[in-house]
Design an enzyme around this catalytic site. Structure first.
Site, PDB file in Angstrom:
ATOM      1  N   HIS A 142       0.830  -1.196   0.000  1.00 59.62           N
ATOM      2  CA  HIS A 142       0.000   0.000   0.000  1.00 59.62           C
ATOM      3  C   HIS A 142       0.869   1.253   0.000  1.00 59.62           C
ATOM      4  O   HIS A 142       1.896   1.305   0.676  1.00 59.62           O
ATOM      5  CB  HIS A 142      -0.942   0.016   1.206  1.00 59.62           C
ATOM      6  CG  HIS A 142      -2.137   0.860   0.959  1.00 59.62           C
ATOM      7  ND1 HIS A 142      -2.076   2.234   0.962  1.00 59.62           N
ATOM      8  CD2 HIS A 142      -3.412   0.520   0.646  1.00 59.62           C
ATOM      9  CE1 HIS A 142      -3.279   2.721   0.694  1.00 59.62           C
ATOM     10  NE2 HIS A 142      -4.105   1.701   0.489  1.00 59.62           N
ATOM     11  N   HIS A 143       0.444   2.234  -0.767  1.00 57.73           N
ATOM     12  CA  HIS A 143       1.203   3.485  -0.867  1.00 57.73           C
ATOM     13  C   HIS A 143       1.282   4.192   0.490  1.00 57.73           C
ATOM     14  O   HIS A 143       2.206   4.959   0.750  1.00 57.73           O
ATOM     15  CB  HIS A 143       0.571   4.395  -1.915  1.00 57.73           C
ATOM     16  CG  HIS A 143       1.522   5.362  -2.537  1.00 57.73           C
ATOM     17  ND1 HIS A 143       2.441   6.087  -1.823  1.00 57.73           N
ATOM     18  CD2 HIS A 143       1.694   5.731  -3.822  1.00 57.73           C
ATOM     19  CE1 HIS A 143       3.124   6.874  -2.631  1.00 57.73           C
ATOM     20  NE2 HIS A 143       2.697   6.666  -3.851  1.00 57.73           N
TER      21      HIS A 143
END
Length: 178
Positions: A142-143
């Protein structure tokens, strides 16, 4: 060793908000390897051993998000006492002939699935069956857990450019309280 807690920044919380019914906030990358010169087979068990040794180099891989009641603050990263490496590192295979197009389609299907927000926000896949005996590694994270610079650091920590590997710092015990 106590639990590590770290508040998400506003930007990281914004990346987390990208997750909707129609979009995801994770990023991913694919590496393709020729294991012919590797000292041992490049399979799931080998990758699990390498990741296990290197998890201390990338602490966010063992952290999950915890939200506060009523959303009074940004979520926090906390060490996941139930961390299960085998949940995060998986195996897949392409049918013959194992072309680049087949690999791209397979990775696209993996990438479109959202990450489980109750667990550490990443998954990795060892993909066999590529033409020429090659093996692919796909990782998505996930960013909110990683930006461009830390993404390079993450890949550098998990992978080596030499089949023989490299010396690692001594492992420290990891035993977060529940």
């Amino acid at each position: 060793m106590g639990t590590t807690t770290q508040r998400l920044t506003g930007l990281d919380a914004a990346f987390l908000a990208l997750d909707t019914e129609h979009s995801t906030g994770h990023v991913g990358g694919v590496s393709v390897f020729d294991p012919s010169s590797a000292p041992e087979p490049l399979d799931l068990e080998r990758v699990l051993r390498v990741y296990e040794e290197r998890l201390p180099l990338v602490p966010v891989l063992r952290r999950r998000l915890v939200s506060l009641p009523w959303g009074v603050d940004q979520p926090y990263w906390v060490d996941d006492p139930d961390f299960d490496l085998r949940y995060h590192v998986r195996e897949g295979a392409l049918p013959a002939p194992g072309t680049q197009a087949q690999l791209a389609a397979y990775v696209a299907r993996l990438h479109e699935r959202p990450l489980d927000l109750t667990r550490p926000l990443w998954e990795a896949y060892v993909i066999t069956g590529l033409e020429g005996g090659r093996v692919a590694a796909y990782i998505k994270i996930h960013h909110a857990a990683m930006d461009g610079v830390s993404g390079n650091d993450l890949i550098g920590a998990l992978m080596d450019v030499d089949p023989a590997g490299r010396p690692l710092p001594p492992a420290t015990p990891w035993d977060p309280p529940p």
